[in-house]
Design a protein around this motif. Structure first.
Motif, short mmCIF file in Angstrom:
data_model
loop_
_atom_site.label_atom_id
_atom_site.label_comp_id
_atom_site.label_asym_id
_atom_site.label_seq_id
_atom_site.Cartn_x
_atom_site.Cartn_y
_atom_site.Cartn_z
N GLY A 184 -10.65 4.86 3.37
CA GLY A 184 -9.22 4.55 3.38
C GLY A 184 -8.41 5.49 4.24
N ALA A 185 -7.17 5.07 4.51
CA ALA A 185 -6.30 5.81 5.43
C ALA A 185 -5.94 7.19 4.91
N ALA A 186 -5.69 7.32 3.60
CA ALA A 186 -5.26 8.61 3.07
C ALA A 186 -6.33 9.68 3.26
N ARG A 275 1.37 4.24 7.67
CA ARG A 275 1.88 4.59 6.34
C ARG A 275 1.80 3.37 5.42
N ALA A 276 2.10 2.20 5.96
CA ALA A 276 2.00 0.97 5.16
C ALA A 276 0.57 0.75 4.68
N GLN A 277 -0.41 1.05 5.54
CA GLN A 277 -1.81 0.92 5.13
C GLN A 277 -2.11 1.81 3.93
N GLU A 278 -1.63 3.04 3.98
CA GLU A 278 -1.87 3.96 2.86
C GLU A 278 -1.27 3.41 1.57
N LEU A 279 -0.06 2.89 1.63
CA LEU A 279 0.61 2.38 0.44
C LEU A 279 -0.07 1.11 -0.08
N LEU A 280 -0.52 0.26 0.82
CA LEU A 280 -1.22 -0.95 0.40
C LEU A 280 -2.56 -0.62 -0.26
N ALA A 282 -3.32 2.41 -1.81
CA ALA A 282 -3.25 3.32 -2.96
C ALA A 282 -2.27 2.90 -4.04
N THR A 283 -1.40 1.92 -3.77
CA THR A 283 -0.39 1.54 -4.76
C THR A 283 -0.38 0.03 -4.94
N ASP A 284 0.39 -0.41 -5.94
CA ASP A 284 0.58 -1.84 -6.18
C ASP A 284 1.96 -2.29 -5.74
N LYS A 285 2.60 -1.51 -4.89
CA LYS A 285 3.92 -1.86 -4.38
C LYS A 285 3.88 -3.23 -3.70
N SER A 286 4.93 -4.01 -3.87
CA SER A 286 5.02 -5.29 -3.18
C SER A 286 5.18 -5.06 -1.68
N VAL A 287 4.95 -6.10 -0.90
CA VAL A 287 5.12 -5.99 0.54
C VAL A 287 6.56 -5.63 0.86
N GLU A 288 7.49 -6.17 0.10
CA GLU A 288 8.90 -5.84 0.31
C GLU A 288 9.16 -4.35 0.08
N ARG A 318 -4.78 -5.76 2.04
CA ARG A 318 -4.91 -5.18 0.69
C ARG A 318 -6.06 -5.83 -0.06
N ARG A 319 -6.17 -7.15 0.00
CA ARG A 319 -7.25 -7.82 -0.70
C ARG A 319 -8.62 -7.41 -0.14
N SER A 320 -8.72 -7.37 1.18
CA SER A 320 -9.99 -7.02 1.80
C SER A 320 -10.38 -5.59 1.48
N PHE A 321 -9.38 -4.70 1.54
CA PHE A 321 -9.67 -3.28 1.30
C PHE A 321 -10.14 -3.06 -0.13
N ARG A 322 -9.46 -3.69 -1.08
CA ARG A 322 -9.82 -3.47 -2.49
C ARG A 322 -11.12 -4.18 -2.84
N ALA A 323 -11.41 -5.29 -2.16
CA ALA A 323 -12.69 -5.97 -2.38
C ALA A 323 -13.85 -5.11 -1.88
#
Length: 327
Positions: A184-186, A275-280, A282-288, A318-323
């Motif tokens: 992952g990015a982080a 930065r968006a990649q890291e948040l997608l 590591a977190t469940d934040k919405s795209v918004e 996000r789906r691909s990364f978590r899968a």
């Protein structure tokens, strides 16, 4: 069994074999060993097991490297790294070519650093694939591998199971790219910070800048880049960046193109997407919410820029990364 690139996981990518055969350059070998052989503190889920594989002791620049294993051990590795060749006119050993070919056939992810691409080419792994090497040797690689699509203008290429990097610093970028894929990015950014360098550059960035400018601690961009990284959630403009650097927007653009090879706005957009990649991841934040946290403003803008730079929309990423399940 051959692994599918879309389902890479840390358990799949736990073993990295560094091949030490033929006449090698020490920088690329050392870079790979430093990155894959030293886990960052944040990598609590495990790290790579690094193997030095070769037929025997080999001189690498002013050093002599003693491999831990024979080349046959590379066939069972998950990732195989082929460092740079010291002389492209010196044919690589047949046993090295066979080891690379066999490792790839068994499902390994094979990556070359700089002129190591000539070994991949000799093994037939570049046929029908995009590839790169140091810009000074790109024409020769294309001549020797006419079925490869050699691109002399990028830092690295990723064909899934076959990856190639351009010269020197681009080897660092490709190694960080592999860490990013697996962890992952982080974590990749943590490794980059340990190396005291910026987060890894995207592969499509130009490898050669016509008028390079040495970035020292006193260069105007040194403090500016760090300042921007801390404010990616804010609606920064090129004018804001120029004002912070105490220069004009036109001169700032010249400095960015000379030092980084990109315009200020393109560099800023890439940092926002990273930065968006890291948040997608590591977190469940919405795209918004991710759009707001990265200064993109709206989800529509984030989706457009994210797909342009990464190649897929944020939700798919996000789906691909978590899968895939990296650490």
């Amino acid at each position: 069994m051959v692994r599918k690139d879309s389902t890479r996981t840390l358990s799949d990518m736990a073993t990295v074999a560094l091949l030490t055969a033929g006449h090698l350059l020490h920088f690329e070998l050392a870079v790979a060993y430093e990155i894959f052989g030293n886990p960052p503190r944040e990598a609590a889920g495990g790290w790579y097991d690094v193997l030095l594989c070769g037929p025997g002791p080999v001189r690498v620049g002013p050093f002599v490297v003693e491999p831990d294993h024979g080349l046959e051990r590379a066939v069972g590795a998950d990732t195989v790294i082929v460092p740079a060749c010291a002389d492209i006119d010196d044919p690589p050993p047949d046993e090295l070519i066979e080891a690379v070919r066999a490792a790839h056939a068994s499902g390994a992810r094979v990556a070359s650093l700089c002129t190591g691409a000539f070994v991949l080419g000799a093994a037939g792994l570049l046929d029908g694939r995009r590839a790169t090497t140091h810009w000074a040797h790109a024409a020769e690689l294309s001549a020797r591998c006419p079925r490869a699509v050699v691109d002399p203008d990028v830092l690295y290429t990723d064909n899934g199971s076959v990856l190639t990097a351009a010269g020197k610093a681009a080897a660092v970028d490709l190694c960080l790219h592999l860490v990013h894929l697996d962890h992952g990015a982080a974590i990749a950014n943590s490794v980059a910070r340990r190396l005291v360098m910026a987060p890894h550059r995207p592969g499509g960035q130009a490898q050669f800048v016509a008028t390079p400018v040495q970035v020292s601690g006193e260069h105007m961009l040194t403090s500016l880049l760090a300042w921007v990284q801390q404010r990616l959630d804010q609606p920064l403009t090129v004018t804001d960046m120029a004002r912070k650097a105490n220069t004009s927007p036109r001169n700032l653009g010249r400095q960015f193109r000379s030092v980084i090879g990109q315009s200020p706005i393109e560099w800023l957009l890439i940092q926002r997407v990273r930065r968006a990649q890291e948040l997608l991841e590591a977190t469940d934040k919405s795209v918004e919410a991710v759009a707001a946290a990265t200064g993109m403003g709206t989800a529509t803008t984030l989706r457009r820029q994210f797909k342009r730079i990464v190649g897929v929309p944020p939700d798919t990423y996000r789906r691909s990364f978590r899968a895939a399940g990296p650490a």
